[in-house]
Design a protein around this motif. Structure first.
Motif, PDB file in Angstrom:
ATOM      1  N   VAL A 180       3.091  12.650  -6.277  1.00 36.30           N
ATOM      2  CA  VAL A 180       4.202  12.466  -4.946  1.00 36.30           C
ATOM      3  C   VAL A 180       5.553  12.858  -5.187  1.00 36.30           C
TER       4      VAL A 180
ATOM      5  N   GLN B 136       1.126  -1.148  -0.066  1.00 34.95           N
ATOM      6  CA  GLN B 136      -0.161   0.166  -0.081  1.00 34.95           C
ATOM      7  C   GLN B 136       1.010   1.351  -0.126  1.00 34.95           C
TER       8      GLN B 136
ATOM      9  N   ASP C 106       2.071   1.546  -3.383  1.00 41.29           N
ATOM     10  CA  ASP C 106       1.233   2.273  -4.407  1.00 41.29           C
ATOM     11  C   ASP C 106       1.138   3.651  -4.111  1.00 41.29           C
ATOM     12  N   ARG C 107       1.352   4.227  -2.627  1.00 45.41           N
ATOM     13  CA  ARG C 107       1.185   5.775  -2.753  1.00 45.41           C
ATOM     14  C   ARG C 107       2.239   6.373  -3.010  1.00 45.41           C
TER      15      ARG C 107
ATOM     16  N   THR D  95      -3.092  14.630  -2.081  1.00 47.02           N
ATOM     17  CA  THR D  95      -1.738  14.240  -1.986  1.00 47.02           C
ATOM     18  C   THR D  95      -0.791  14.757  -0.867  1.00 47.02           C
TER      19      THR D  95
ATOM     20  N   ASP E 158       1.675  10.336   6.428  1.00 46.98           N
ATOM     21  CA  ASP E 158       2.806   9.165   6.227  1.00 46.98           C
ATOM     22  C   ASP E 158       4.203   9.614   6.911  1.00 46.98           C
TER      23      ASP E 158
ATOM     24  N   SER F 277      -1.797  13.032   2.195  1.00 49.51           N
ATOM     25  CA  SER F 277      -1.469  11.524   2.437  1.00 49.51           C
ATOM     26  C   SER F 277      -0.108  11.800   2.697  1.00 49.51           C
TER      27      SER F 277
ATOM     28  N   ASP G 262       3.243   7.390  -7.067  1.00 48.88           N
ATOM     29  CA  ASP G 262       2.263   8.272  -7.838  1.00 48.88           C
ATOM     30  C   ASP G 262       3.282   9.527  -8.463  1.00 48.88           C
TER      31      ASP G 262
END
Length: 142
Positions: free
Chosen positions: A34, A24, A27-28, A80, A87, A83, A31
């Motif tokens: 990102v 996961q 995947d994030r 974005t 993180d 997130s 991008d």
């Protein structure tokens, strides 16, 4: 935390397994937005005609990021950034001004990820002509 402890905890994750949380995260962070946000906050997004001075990490306002990332929608940039903040890759600071000033900055963890994704961004820019040529020839063969 010792090096042995770090290695042991890192070994418990395997992104090739569907249930692994590192998949996961992969995947994030894979991008394009990102990558571009991290590079912008690291100071790599120089305005056209800028000098060739080494990139220095910088604090950017939301509006500055929006101008640097041409084509990103307000919704995508906001999602974005949220997130990345969740993180621990960027910090969001709010100054009580009128209007409110919101800035973003790389954390140490974000700077370490930037070291990886900046090479990916550079590779894409350096090899775009070759990839375009392959795409064009691939389309002609069909």
């Amino acid at each position: 935390m010792t090096t042995q402890t770090t290695r042991t905890s890192a070994q418990q994750y395997n992104a090739f397994l569907a249930v692994c949380p590192s998949r996961q995260l992969l995947d994030r962070i894979s991008d394009k937005w990102v990558t571009l946000i991290l590079c912008a906050l690291a100071g790599e997004a120089a305005p056209p005609g800028g000098d060739d001075a080494p990139a220095e990490p910088r604090v950017l306002r939301y509006s500055q990021l929006s101008r640097l990332l041409v084509g990103v929608s307000q919704k995508m940039l906001t999602q974005t950034l949220r997130s990345l903040e969740a993180d621990g890759l960027v910090t969001r600071s709010v100054a009580p001004t009128v209007p409110v000033t919101v800035t973003y900055e790389l954390t140490d963890l974000g700077a370490s990820l930037h070291q990886v994704v900046s090479h990916l961004r550079a590779w894409a820019q350096d090899n775009m002509d070759a990839v375009s040529a392959h795409r064009a020839s691939h389309g002609k063969e069909r």
